[in-house]
Design an enzyme around this catalytic site. Sequence first.
Site, PDB file in Angstrom:
ATOM      1  N   SER A  52      44.367  29.125  16.327  1.00  0.00           N
ATOM      2  CA  SER A  52      45.831  29.099  16.273  1.00  0.00           C
ATOM      3  C   SER A  52      46.339  28.736  14.884  1.00  0.00           C
ATOM      4  O   SER A  52      45.646  28.107  14.092  1.00  0.00           O
ATOM      5  CB  SER A  52      46.385  28.072  17.264  1.00  0.00           C
ATOM      6  OG  SER A  52      45.931  28.330  18.556  1.00  0.00           O
TER       7      SER A  52
HETATM    8  N1  SAH Z   1      41.525  26.072  20.640  1.00  0.00           N
HETATM    9  C1  SAH Z   1      40.920  27.158  19.894  1.00  0.00           C
HETATM   10  C2  SAH Z   1      41.699  28.462  19.988  1.00  0.00           C
HETATM   11  C3  SAH Z   1      41.219  29.189  21.111  1.00  0.00           C
HETATM   12  S1  SAH Z   1      41.576  30.886  21.316  1.00  0.00           S
HETATM   13  C4  SAH Z   1      40.702  26.795  18.451  1.00  0.00           C
HETATM   14  O1  SAH Z   1      41.131  25.720  18.032  1.00  0.00           O
HETATM   15  O2  SAH Z   1      40.068  27.593  17.749  1.00  0.00           O
HETATM   16  C5  SAH Z   1      41.410  30.877  23.071  1.00  0.00           C
HETATM   17  C6  SAH Z   1      40.009  30.684  23.588  1.00  0.00           C
HETATM   18  O3  SAH Z   1      40.113  30.579  25.006  1.00  0.00           O
HETATM   19  C7  SAH Z   1      39.066  31.842  23.304  1.00  0.00           C
HETATM   20  O4  SAH Z   1      37.923  31.372  22.645  1.00  0.00           O
HETATM   21  C8  SAH Z   1      38.739  32.384  24.696  1.00  0.00           C
HETATM   22  O5  SAH Z   1      37.406  32.856  24.815  1.00  0.00           O
HETATM   23  C9  SAH Z   1      38.974  31.170  25.572  1.00  0.00           C
HETATM   24  N2  SAH Z   1      39.252  31.459  26.976  1.00  0.00           N
HETATM   25  C10 SAH Z   1      39.968  32.495  27.502  1.00  0.00           C
HETATM   26  N3  SAH Z   1      40.015  32.398  28.846  1.00  0.00           N
HETATM   27  C11 SAH Z   1      39.316  31.282  29.182  1.00  0.00           C
HETATM   28  C12 SAH Z   1      38.998  30.664  30.426  1.00  0.00           C
HETATM   29  N4  SAH Z   1      39.396  31.146  31.600  1.00  0.00           N
HETATM   30  N5  SAH Z   1      38.257  29.523  30.386  1.00  0.00           N
HETATM   31  C13 SAH Z   1      37.833  28.995  29.208  1.00  0.00           C
HETATM   32  N6  SAH Z   1      38.102  29.549  28.004  1.00  0.00           N
HETATM   33  C14 SAH Z   1      38.828  30.676  27.989  1.00  0.00           C
END
Ligand code: SAH
Length: 199
Positions: A52
């Site tokens: 993000s």
């Molecule tokens: N917090 C992260 C940004 C994450 S982007 C950072 O600081 O980099 C969102 C993430 O959520 C992705 O890696 C994706 O694979 C994950 N994601 C999507 N659906 C999910 C689910 N149902 N359970 C766990 N993770 C999930």
Amino acid sequence: MIEEQLRARNIKSDAVLAAMQNVKRHLFVPENLQNYAYNDSPLPIGLGQTISQPYIVAFMSEQLELVPGMKILEIGTGSGYQAAILAYLGCEVYTIEFLEELAAKAKNIFNELDFNNIKVKHGNGYLGWPEEAPFDAIIVTAAPESIPEKLIGQLKEDGKMIVPVGKVDSVQLLKLIIKKDKKIIEETLLPVRFVPMVE
Ligand code: SAH
């Protein structure tokens, strides 16, 4: 980043600003994008996922009003950057990632940087982490279409959850949810754009 992107946009918490200052964001992005790590934007981290925008990380962290020692659940470990910010704030962080490769990478970087207050699980965030519940706060960093009920169930009384809600390719709204007297108080904070939380 701190002055122009965070302070200028009203991030006030000294603790959050210190965490954003001290956790090196370039270590969490792919090597070929490290020059852009402190830009005012999200960045791709591979497998169609993103880290993000710094402001959103700071804003979500500030809204939770964290205190050292709190137990936090994060859904969507991704690069591990948001979890590292929470850990720097002194919280005990439990983070769940759906994609095994990203979960493994994040574990490595937490080890390298000596963040031993972060536990990573490869799994489906909709289920939460029942063995470790309840949590003082929950931060969801992928967007579900509606607020996941199981996660509310794993939140402590007076606990806060921050979550972007909405369909992909439409406006999602960042919501702050507070559990009070067993009821749910819901506040809408900002329009945002996150990758979808997959079912
Ligand atoms: N917090 C992260 C940004 C994450 S982007 C950072 O600081 O980099 C969102 C993430 O959520 C992705 O890696 C994706 O694979 C994950 N994601 C999507 N659906 C999910 C689910 N149902 N359970 C766990 N993770 C999930």
